[in-house]
Design a protein around this motif. Structure first.
Motif, mmCIF file in Angstrom:
data_model
loop_
_atom_site.group_PDB
_atom_site.id
_atom_site.type_symbol
_atom_site.label_atom_id
_atom_site.label_comp_id
_atom_site.label_asym_id
_atom_site.label_seq_id
_atom_site.Cartn_x
_atom_site.Cartn_y
_atom_site.Cartn_z
ATOM 1 N N ALA A 59 -2.756 -8.174 -0.848
ATOM 2 C CA ALA A 59 -3.678 -7.933 -1.962
ATOM 3 C C ALA A 59 -3.976 -9.234 -2.702
ATOM 4 O O ALA A 59 -5.110 -9.484 -3.091
ATOM 5 C CB ALA A 59 -3.076 -6.909 -2.927
ATOM 6 N N PHE A 60 -2.934 -10.062 -2.837
ATOM 7 C CA PHE A 60 -3.095 -11.331 -3.544
ATOM 8 C C PHE A 60 -4.168 -12.184 -2.879
ATOM 9 O O PHE A 60 -5.008 -12.791 -3.536
ATOM 10 C CB PHE A 60 -1.749 -12.075 -3.550
ATOM 11 C CG PHE A 60 -1.812 -13.407 -4.234
ATOM 12 C CD1 PHE A 60 -1.790 -13.493 -5.617
ATOM 13 C CD2 PHE A 60 -1.890 -14.576 -3.494
ATOM 14 C CE1 PHE A 60 -1.845 -14.718 -6.252
ATOM 15 C CE2 PHE A 60 -1.945 -15.816 -4.121
ATOM 16 C CZ PHE A 60 -1.932 -15.880 -5.505
ATOM 17 N N LYS A 61 -4.160 -12.193 -1.539
ATOM 18 C CA LYS A 61 -5.144 -13.000 -0.819
ATOM 19 C C LYS A 61 -6.569 -12.521 -1.098
ATOM 20 O O LYS A 61 -7.522 -13.271 -0.971
ATOM 21 C CB LYS A 61 -4.857 -12.948 0.695
ATOM 22 C CG LYS A 61 -3.659 -13.816 1.075
ATOM 23 C CD LYS A 61 -3.525 -13.936 2.579
ATOM 24 C CE LYS A 61 -3.039 -12.630 3.158
ATOM 25 N NZ LYS A 61 -2.719 -12.700 4.578
ATOM 26 N N HIS A 63 -7.502 -11.531 -4.010
ATOM 27 C CA HIS A 63 -7.637 -11.615 -5.463
ATOM 28 C C HIS A 63 -7.406 -10.267 -6.124
ATOM 29 O O HIS A 63 -8.048 -9.913 -7.110
ATOM 30 C CB HIS A 63 -9.019 -12.160 -5.868
ATOM 31 C CG HIS A 63 -9.312 -13.485 -5.267
ATOM 32 N ND1 HIS A 63 -8.862 -14.666 -5.800
ATOM 33 C CD2 HIS A 63 -9.996 -13.821 -4.135
ATOM 34 C CE1 HIS A 63 -9.267 -15.663 -5.032
ATOM 35 N NE2 HIS A 63 -9.947 -15.188 -4.020
ATOM 36 N N HIS A 64 -6.533 -9.470 -5.524
ATOM 37 C CA HIS A 64 -6.208 -8.159 -6.080
ATOM 38 C C HIS A 64 -4.746 -8.131 -6.471
ATOM 39 O O HIS A 64 -3.933 -8.890 -5.938
ATOM 40 C CB HIS A 64 -6.399 -7.079 -5.023
ATOM 41 C CG HIS A 64 -7.782 -6.553 -4.956
ATOM 42 N ND1 HIS A 64 -8.438 -6.077 -6.061
ATOM 43 C CD2 HIS A 64 -8.630 -6.402 -3.915
ATOM 44 C CE1 HIS A 64 -9.637 -5.686 -5.695
ATOM 45 N NE2 HIS A 64 -9.790 -5.875 -4.408
ATOM 46 N N TRP B 20 -7.307 -16.818 -10.763
ATOM 47 C CA TRP B 20 -7.228 -16.193 -9.441
ATOM 48 C C TRP B 20 -7.714 -14.736 -9.461
ATOM 49 O O TRP B 20 -8.458 -14.305 -8.593
ATOM 50 C CB TRP B 20 -5.774 -16.236 -8.949
ATOM 51 C CG TRP B 20 -5.618 -15.716 -7.555
ATOM 52 C CD1 TRP B 20 -5.164 -14.491 -7.179
ATOM 53 C CD2 TRP B 20 -5.928 -16.399 -6.342
ATOM 54 N NE1 TRP B 20 -5.166 -14.361 -5.835
ATOM 55 C CE2 TRP B 20 -5.627 -15.530 -5.281
ATOM 56 C CE3 TRP B 20 -6.438 -17.685 -6.061
ATOM 57 C CZ2 TRP B 20 -5.817 -15.878 -3.958
ATOM 58 C CZ3 TRP B 20 -6.624 -18.021 -4.737
ATOM 59 C CH2 TRP B 20 -6.317 -17.131 -3.703
ATOM 60 N N PHE B 21 -7.312 -13.986 -10.505
ATOM 61 C CA PHE B 21 -7.655 -12.552 -10.516
ATOM 62 C C PHE B 21 -8.952 -12.245 -11.251
ATOM 63 O O PHE B 21 -9.633 -11.291 -10.926
ATOM 64 C CB PHE B 21 -6.515 -11.740 -11.135
ATOM 65 C CG PHE B 21 -5.288 -11.709 -10.276
ATOM 66 C CD1 PHE B 21 -5.291 -11.028 -9.062
ATOM 67 C CD2 PHE B 21 -4.134 -12.358 -10.668
ATOM 68 C CE1 PHE B 21 -4.159 -10.996 -8.264
ATOM 69 C CE2 PHE B 21 -2.995 -12.323 -9.874
ATOM 70 C CZ PHE B 21 -3.010 -11.648 -8.657
ATOM 71 N N HIS B 25 -15.041 -14.475 -7.203
ATOM 72 C CA HIS B 25 -14.740 -14.892 -5.836
ATOM 73 C C HIS B 25 -15.635 -14.089 -4.906
ATOM 74 O O HIS B 25 -15.536 -12.872 -4.853
ATOM 75 C CB HIS B 25 -13.266 -14.630 -5.507
ATOM 76 C CG HIS B 25 -12.345 -15.316 -6.460
ATOM 77 N ND1 HIS B 25 -12.020 -16.647 -6.361
ATOM 78 C CD2 HIS B 25 -11.696 -14.862 -7.553
ATOM 79 C CE1 HIS B 25 -11.194 -16.978 -7.358
ATOM 80 N NE2 HIS B 25 -10.990 -15.913 -8.087
ATOM 81 N N ASP B 46 -6.139 -4.181 4.444
ATOM 82 C CA ASP B 46 -4.913 -4.939 4.244
ATOM 83 C C ASP B 46 -5.037 -5.687 2.924
ATOM 84 O O ASP B 46 -5.670 -6.736 2.856
ATOM 85 C CB ASP B 46 -4.714 -5.916 5.415
ATOM 86 C CG ASP B 46 -3.300 -6.468 5.447
ATOM 87 O OD1 ASP B 46 -2.453 -5.958 4.686
ATOM 88 O OD2 ASP B 46 -3.059 -7.388 6.239
ATOM 89 N N GLY B 47 -4.499 -5.094 1.885
ATOM 90 C CA GLY B 47 -4.600 -5.705 0.560
ATOM 91 C C GLY B 47 -6.027 -5.680 0.044
ATOM 92 O O GLY B 47 -6.372 -6.396 -0.891
ATOM 93 N N GLY B 48 -6.840 -4.862 0.652
ATOM 94 C CA GLY B 48 -8.255 -4.781 0.293
ATOM 95 C C GLY B 48 -9.021 -4.399 1.544
ATOM 96 O O GLY B 48 -8.411 -4.081 2.568
ATOM 97 N N PHE B 116 -9.083 -0.457 -5.360
ATOM 98 C CA PHE B 116 -9.644 -1.358 -4.353
ATOM 99 C C PHE B 116 -11.035 -0.843 -4.001
ATOM 100 O O PHE B 116 -11.231 0.351 -3.823
ATOM 101 C CB PHE B 116 -8.763 -1.376 -3.095
ATOM 102 C CG PHE B 116 -7.415 -1.980 -3.342
ATOM 103 C CD1 PHE B 116 -7.244 -3.348 -3.256
ATOM 104 C CD2 PHE B 116 -6.342 -1.175 -3.666
ATOM 105 C CE1 PHE B 116 -6.004 -3.908 -3.495
ATOM 106 C CE2 PHE B 116 -5.097 -1.736 -3.901
ATOM 107 C CZ PHE B 116 -4.925 -3.103 -3.811
#
Lengths: 644, 123
Positions: A59-61, A63-64, B20-21, B25, B46-48, B116
């Motif tokens: 998620a960090f990659k 930007h979450h 970053w958050f 981006h 995967d994380g998004g 997400f």
């Protein structure tokens, strides 16, 4: 590895750590001391907490950041610091890292289970479908799987069997249990010409029916589709929540860093003490409770209402229904049965009826069918009419036998004179709640036809209950004022707006909206604009497709009492949503400062373990609260069948 | 001295988190593979959602294959509000979702908790 397995593993492995936590004061220590603890905690971190770290990184990659980010950073910090502390012979807190992981996984396991039961309504509806049907092919009845049934097939249904798809009875009669689809608790009698609904249960007789709807066109499929859409929809109240949850986790991360800096730099705490506060902040903050507050309640609420035959289309309709102050009803087909019957004919009955029938023959107006029915039962032959012309808002005219004939409502009296005797009769009939149609030939009024459309049995009850809820009730109709008022009196409606042209219904709804949100209940094609204009459009299920399209809530049963149920359910669901959000906010608003040690001077602090328990409990309480919607009592005379 | 280092380090970290958050981006939009009768696209979860924006052609039946690599239950469901789709994504398996491309427009989708986000553009 599933959440459950991860939980079981970490529970078993961290058990010795838990035991030591309680028994350490009595001199018990894990074999191997700090190194023993290190091994156990490492196993928990690798096996059970590993996936949290992995998700957090993924998620960090992007930007979450989400719950996994908080858990991963919180537990890793505690674990990594403990290694550093162990090597420097300072106090360690491996047990915090391991226990937090265990508790959070426990919460996840329960949450998963409860979410599945909240999601059950659609699956239960789909399970109702029959698997095969006895189809007439080449003169023989054969058992065929459902996907081989085609339009126009004739299907036999025996007692105790399910009706496979939608259709019309061609032979035989029976009573059917339609509760699973429409929510109607009483068995319904059906015979030749009546429509049957797929997936309902045949009780007593054997009958044949012709298939007219298949696959995704059947009523059940459409209901399932609607419920699915409702359950994935969002309520407007969520917009604020979404805004908060977008910035929630990064904000918590920043708060935790500030906590650490404040304790270490300004209050002179040791690195270990400051870290404990920081970890507690990361662990107590729970974005899950906020995230599931609305969707779970919406899912349970719309699922339960579907069982009652009330289809709430989306979160927007639900939220709006909750704020309604005025309920506006269409008259024909909504308050009344919608099957008008001719009660009196004034003038030369044969003559009046035959002229009227000739003119109304091609009309689809409900009053026209009443006239035609009466004419047919009198065995009247009617003359062919030509040169049809609509008289805007008044009626129709056409040439019959070379003479100009006309049929219409009392607005025709602007152009034609009515004798005093007929006028008295007309007023008398109207005060009896009968609609009067004027029939004329060759510029002369030759008679009157009185037509009555009786109120539904449920109307009076429904309106009384709405008034009990403190709502204003209004009837909107194109009918004459006297007739409308007579009906309103019978059922107890507060206000009547009569003589409304079909195109003006929406405008009247707009006027009423000035005094607060309005719900409009209707069924006809001409109701569609009003259904859309109103804050909540409630379409009667017997209505036309277009009315059902326009409505935000659809009542499958065509029973007016369901309006009350629909409003009650919306209110209950919405209050659950608000309650959920309140608890989720309060939990974070109080939990984070306590964990940060703001109240440390009062002796009120939160260890990371307790924070982990709190995080697990917060989302559990939200899901449990939503599931309770299934048990909430609605109205005193709610007839609800439990779908097993 | 230690305290100063912690203070500066902490503030730097906070600034980094903010950038970053919360910073802007951009991610690129990806077109679906189109044949005459079908269009297909893959989304990795995967994380998004990668790619987070998919472009589909109007009128051609579309299938999106979701593959969830992420073990988190945050991403276990994908919800297309406009189509009434609420699909469970089994971890590590392909899950095909049919998309109605009869209407043009932008259709957002999200995970079960709306944290997400991804987007399908039909044009």
């Amino acid at each position: 590895m599933s959440y459950k397995n991860r939980f079981v593993f970490s529970l078993v492995v961290s058990l010795p750590l838990l035991v030591e936590m309680f028994l350490a004061p009595f001199g018990y220590h894990i074999p191997g001391g700090d190194w023993g603890e290190f091994l156990l905690a490492t196993a928990v971190m690798l096996v059970s907490a590993g996936p949290f770290v992995r998700s957090a990184w993924a998620a960090f990659k992007h930007h979450h950041a989400n719950m996994d980010t908080l858990v991963a950073i919180g537990t890793s910090t505690a674990y990594l610091y403990s290694i550093y502390a162990m090597l420097n012979h300072q106090a360690v807190f491996y047990e915090s890292a391991a226990l937090v992981v265990t508790l959070i996984l426990l919460g996840q396991v329960f949450e998963e289970r409860m979410k599945h039961s909240a999601n059950g309504a659609v699956k239960k509806l789909l399970d109702l479908q029959a698997k095969d049907a006895e189809v007439l092919r080449d003169g023989k009845l054969v058992m065929l799987p459902l996907d081989q049934v085609v339009m126009g097939d004739v299907i036999r249904v025996k007692p105790g069997q399910k009706v496979a798809v939608d259709g019309v009875i061609t032979e035989g009669k029976s009573t059917l249990d339609e509760s699973m689809v429409t929510g109607e608790s009483m068995p319904v009698e059906k015979s030749v010409g009546d429509a049957v609904i797929g997936s309902t249960m045949n009780n007593t007789g054997t009958f044949m029916f012709k298939v007219n709807k298949l696959g995704k066109d059947t009523l059940l499929s459409q209901i399932v589709e609607m419920v699915k859409k409702a359950q994935t929809s969002h309520a407007p109240i969520e917009k604020m929540v979404d805004k908060i949850s977008n910035i929630f986790v990064p904000t918590v991360l920043i708060t935790s860093i500030i906590t650490f800096m404040a304790w270490y730099v300004f209050f002179g705490a040791t690195v270990g003490q400051a870290l404990i506060f920081m970890v507690a902040v990361l662990i107590i903050a729970c974005p899950c409770a906020l995230g599931i507050a609305t969707p779970t309640a919406l899912m349970v609420g719309t699922g339960r209402s579907a069982k009652l035959g009330i289809l709430i289309k989306n979160g927007e309709a639900l939220e709006a229904a909750n704020k309604v102050k005025t309920v506006v009803f269409d008259k024909t087909g909504t308050i009344t049965v919608g099957k008008p019957k001719v009660t009196d004919v004034i003038g030369d009955e044969r003559m009046v009826l035959s002229v009227a029938a000739s003119l109304e023959k091609s009309s689809e107006h409900p009053l026209a069918s009443a006239i035609l029915e009466r004419a047919e039962s009198n065995d009247l032959s009617f003359v062919e009419a030509t040169d049809f012309q609509a008289i805007e808002g008044k009626g129709v005219q056409a040439m019959v036998d070379g003479k100009l004939a006309f049929v219409g409502n009392d607005k025709l009296l602007q152009d034609h004179k009515l004798g005093p005797q007929l006028k008295d009769r007309m007023t008398a009939l109207q005060t009896e709640a009968k609609t009067v149609v004027i029939v004329g030939l060759d510029d002369q009024i030759i008679g009157l036809i009185a037509i009555q459309d009786a109120p539904k049995q449920s109307s009076m009850n429904a309106i009384a209950q709405l008034k009990q809820r403190g709502l204003r009730t209004v009837m909107l109709t194109g009918d004459n004022k006297l007739v409308a008022e007579a009906i309103a009196k019978q059922v107890g409606i507060d206000d009547v707006i009569a003589d409304v042209l079909p195109g003006d219904k929406a405008d009247h709804v707009k006027d009423l909206q000035e005094n607060g949100p309005v719900a409009f209940v209707g069924d006809g094609i001409n109701d569609a604009p009003a259904l859309t204009t109103a804050d909540v459009g409630i379409a009667m299920g017997s209505g036309t497709d277009i009315a059902i399209e326009s409505g935000g809530i659809v009542l499958v049963k065509n029973n007016l009492e369901d309006v009350v149920q629909a409003l009650a359910l919306s209110e209950k669901t919405f209050s659950r949503i608000k309650m959920n959000l309140f608890w989720a906010f309060i939990y974070n608003a109080l939990g984070i400062p306590i964990a940060a040690g703001v109240f440390a001077t009062l002796g009120l602090t939160l260890s990371p373990e307790l924070a982990g328990l709190g995080m697990a409990l917060s989302s559990l309480s939200v899901v449990a609260n939503s599931l309770l919607l299934n048990k909430v009592k609605l109205t005193s005379n709610a007839k609800e069948r439990v779908v097993a | 001295m230690d305290k100063l280092v912690v203070l500066i380090g902490g503030i730097t970290l906070i600034a980094f988190i903010g950038w970053w958050f919360f910073g802007k981006h951009q991610s690129a939009a990806v077109d679906a593979q189109v044949t005459e009768k079908q269009q297909r696209a893959r989304v990795s979860v995967d994380g998004g959602y990668t790619p987070s924006t998919l472009i589909l052609k109007k009128g051609i039946p579309a299938q999106i294959t979701f593959n969830r690599k992420d073990p988190s239950n945050c991403l276990e469901q994908v919800v297309f509000e406009d189509f009434g789709i609420n699909q469970f994504l089994p971890q590590g398996q392909d899950q095909i979702i049919d998309i109605d491309t009869s209407k043009a427009g932008e259709f957002n989708y999200a995970c079960g908790m709306n944290m997400f986000h991804g987007k399908v553009v039909v044009k």
